[in-house]
Design a protein around this motif. Sequence first.
Motif, short mmCIF file in Angstrom:
data_model
loop_
_atom_site.label_atom_id
_atom_site.label_comp_id
_atom_site.label_asym_id
_atom_site.label_seq_id
_atom_site.Cartn_x
_atom_site.Cartn_y
_atom_site.Cartn_z
N HIS A 1 2.20 -9.90 0.57
CA HIS A 1 2.21 -8.59 1.22
C HIS A 1 1.33 -8.65 2.47
CE1 HIS A 1 -1.48 -8.34 -1.20
NE2 HIS A 1 -1.90 -7.38 -0.38
N PHE B 1 -2.36 2.00 4.03
CA PHE B 1 -0.98 2.45 4.19
C PHE B 1 -0.72 3.70 3.36
CE2 PHE B 1 3.65 2.18 3.38
CZ PHE B 1 4.09 2.21 4.68
N LEU C 1 6.78 -4.52 1.29
CA LEU C 1 6.47 -5.05 2.62
C LEU C 1 5.80 -6.42 2.46
CD1 LEU C 1 5.18 -1.79 4.33
CD2 LEU C 1 7.49 -2.77 4.34
N THR D 1 3.72 -0.74 -2.11
CA THR D 1 4.03 -1.41 -0.85
C THR D 1 3.80 -2.91 -0.93
OG1 THR D 1 3.65 -1.30 1.54
CG2 THR D 1 1.72 -1.20 0.15
N VAL E 1 2.46 4.81 -3.42
CA VAL E 1 2.89 4.16 -2.18
C VAL E 1 2.01 2.94 -1.90
CG1 VAL E 1 3.03 4.43 0.32
CG2 VAL E 1 3.86 6.24 -1.18
#
Length: 371
Positions: A133, A140, A123, A119, A115
Motif C-alpha cells: 500500500h 487518507f 490502493l 485503503t 476507509v
Amino acid sequence: MSAEKTAAPRHNPKVTKALRRFAISISVLNIFGYTVLGFEQPWTWPFIALATGYTLEIVLELLGARAEGRAPRFLGAGAKGVMDFLLPAHITALAVNMLSYVNDLVWVMVFGVIVAVGTKWVLRAPVKGRLRHFMNPSNFGIAVILLLFPWASIAPPYHFTEYLDGGFDWLVPAIIITLGTMLNAKLTERMWLILAWVGGFALQAIVRGLLFDTSIPAGLAMMTGVAFVLFTNYMITDPGTTPSSKWGQIAFGGGVAAAYGVLTAMSIAYGLFFATALVCGIRGAFLWTADVVSKKRAEEALALAAVTRAVAQADAAPATAEAACACPEGACACPAPATAEAPACGCPEGACACPAPATAEAETKKIPVAA
C-alpha cells in the motif's frame, strides 16, 4: 488451511519495533489526553475505533490470504504474532479518532476508520516485486472525512493542552519532539524526510508571504503547535508509505510542503492532510509507471536475445548441413544374389532420405547399390 500454504512476509524486526513504539506512544497520548490534556471526543470512541479497526483488519486479511493461497499473517506466532499484526490497525484507528472531530456522529468516525484500514487493500503498487500500500492510511481516512462531510473538521489544536498552563503547555510538544526524533532517527530512519518537510514548510510560508502578502510570522508560528509536531513525527513519517532512500525522502517531504503551500494559497483548508494524500497518490502512480516500464524493458531484452540466438544458429547451419544429410556408407547394401540371373538389388524407397535442406534447390541424396 493446508500445510503447504505459507504466510506472507512479515515486517523486518526494525519496522516491527518502530510500530510497537508508535502504538505505545499513541496509546499513552490518548490516556493522558482523556485524563489530563482535554480531548473533546467521548472517552468510549477510542474503544469503538479500535474494535472497528481490529475487526476489519482481520476480516480483510482472511479474505486476502484465501485469494492469494497463503496462511493469514497473524497465525504461527501465537498471541505475540496477533498483537504485532494488529499494530498498524491500532495506530490507524486511534489516530483517526484523535485527529478528526465529527461532533457527536460516531458513525462518521467509524466510516473514517473503515476507509483508512481498507485503503491498504485497495490502493497498492508494486514495490520490490510485491504489492504494497502506498497511501498513508490514517491520513487518507481523515482526508476522506473532511472531503465528504464539509461540516467535519480536524480536532482543535488546543485540546492537546487545554488543561495545562504555567509553562506545562510547552512540555507536551517538547516530549513529542524528543521521543519522535529518537524513534525516527533510530528505527524508521526518516530524518531526511523530516528535515525536508520542516525546511520546505518554512520556505513555503516565506514564499507565500512574499507573493501574496500574508503574515510570514503567522505561517511560521504553526510549526510550534502540538498538531504540527504530531503530524511531523507520527504521521508523515509512516515507514510503510514513504520512500527509504535519501533523495526519495527529500522529494517526498519537500513535495508535501510544496503541495501544502499551493493548497493554502488557493484557500483550501486542512492542507496538511490533502497535501500528504496528493503526494502519496503521485508516488503510487510513479511506482506503477516504473513497474510497467521495467517489465517492458525486460520483455524487449528477452526478444532481442531470442533473435540473436536465432541468427547465430542460422549462420552455423550451412557448415553442418551437408554432413548431417549424408547416408552412412553401406546403409543400402543388399545381400549377394543367389544366381547370376537374379535381378539387381535396389534400396527401398526413402531408405536414405534426409531432412529437407535449408535451400529449396537441394535434393535428398541416395546411395546407389551395385547389381
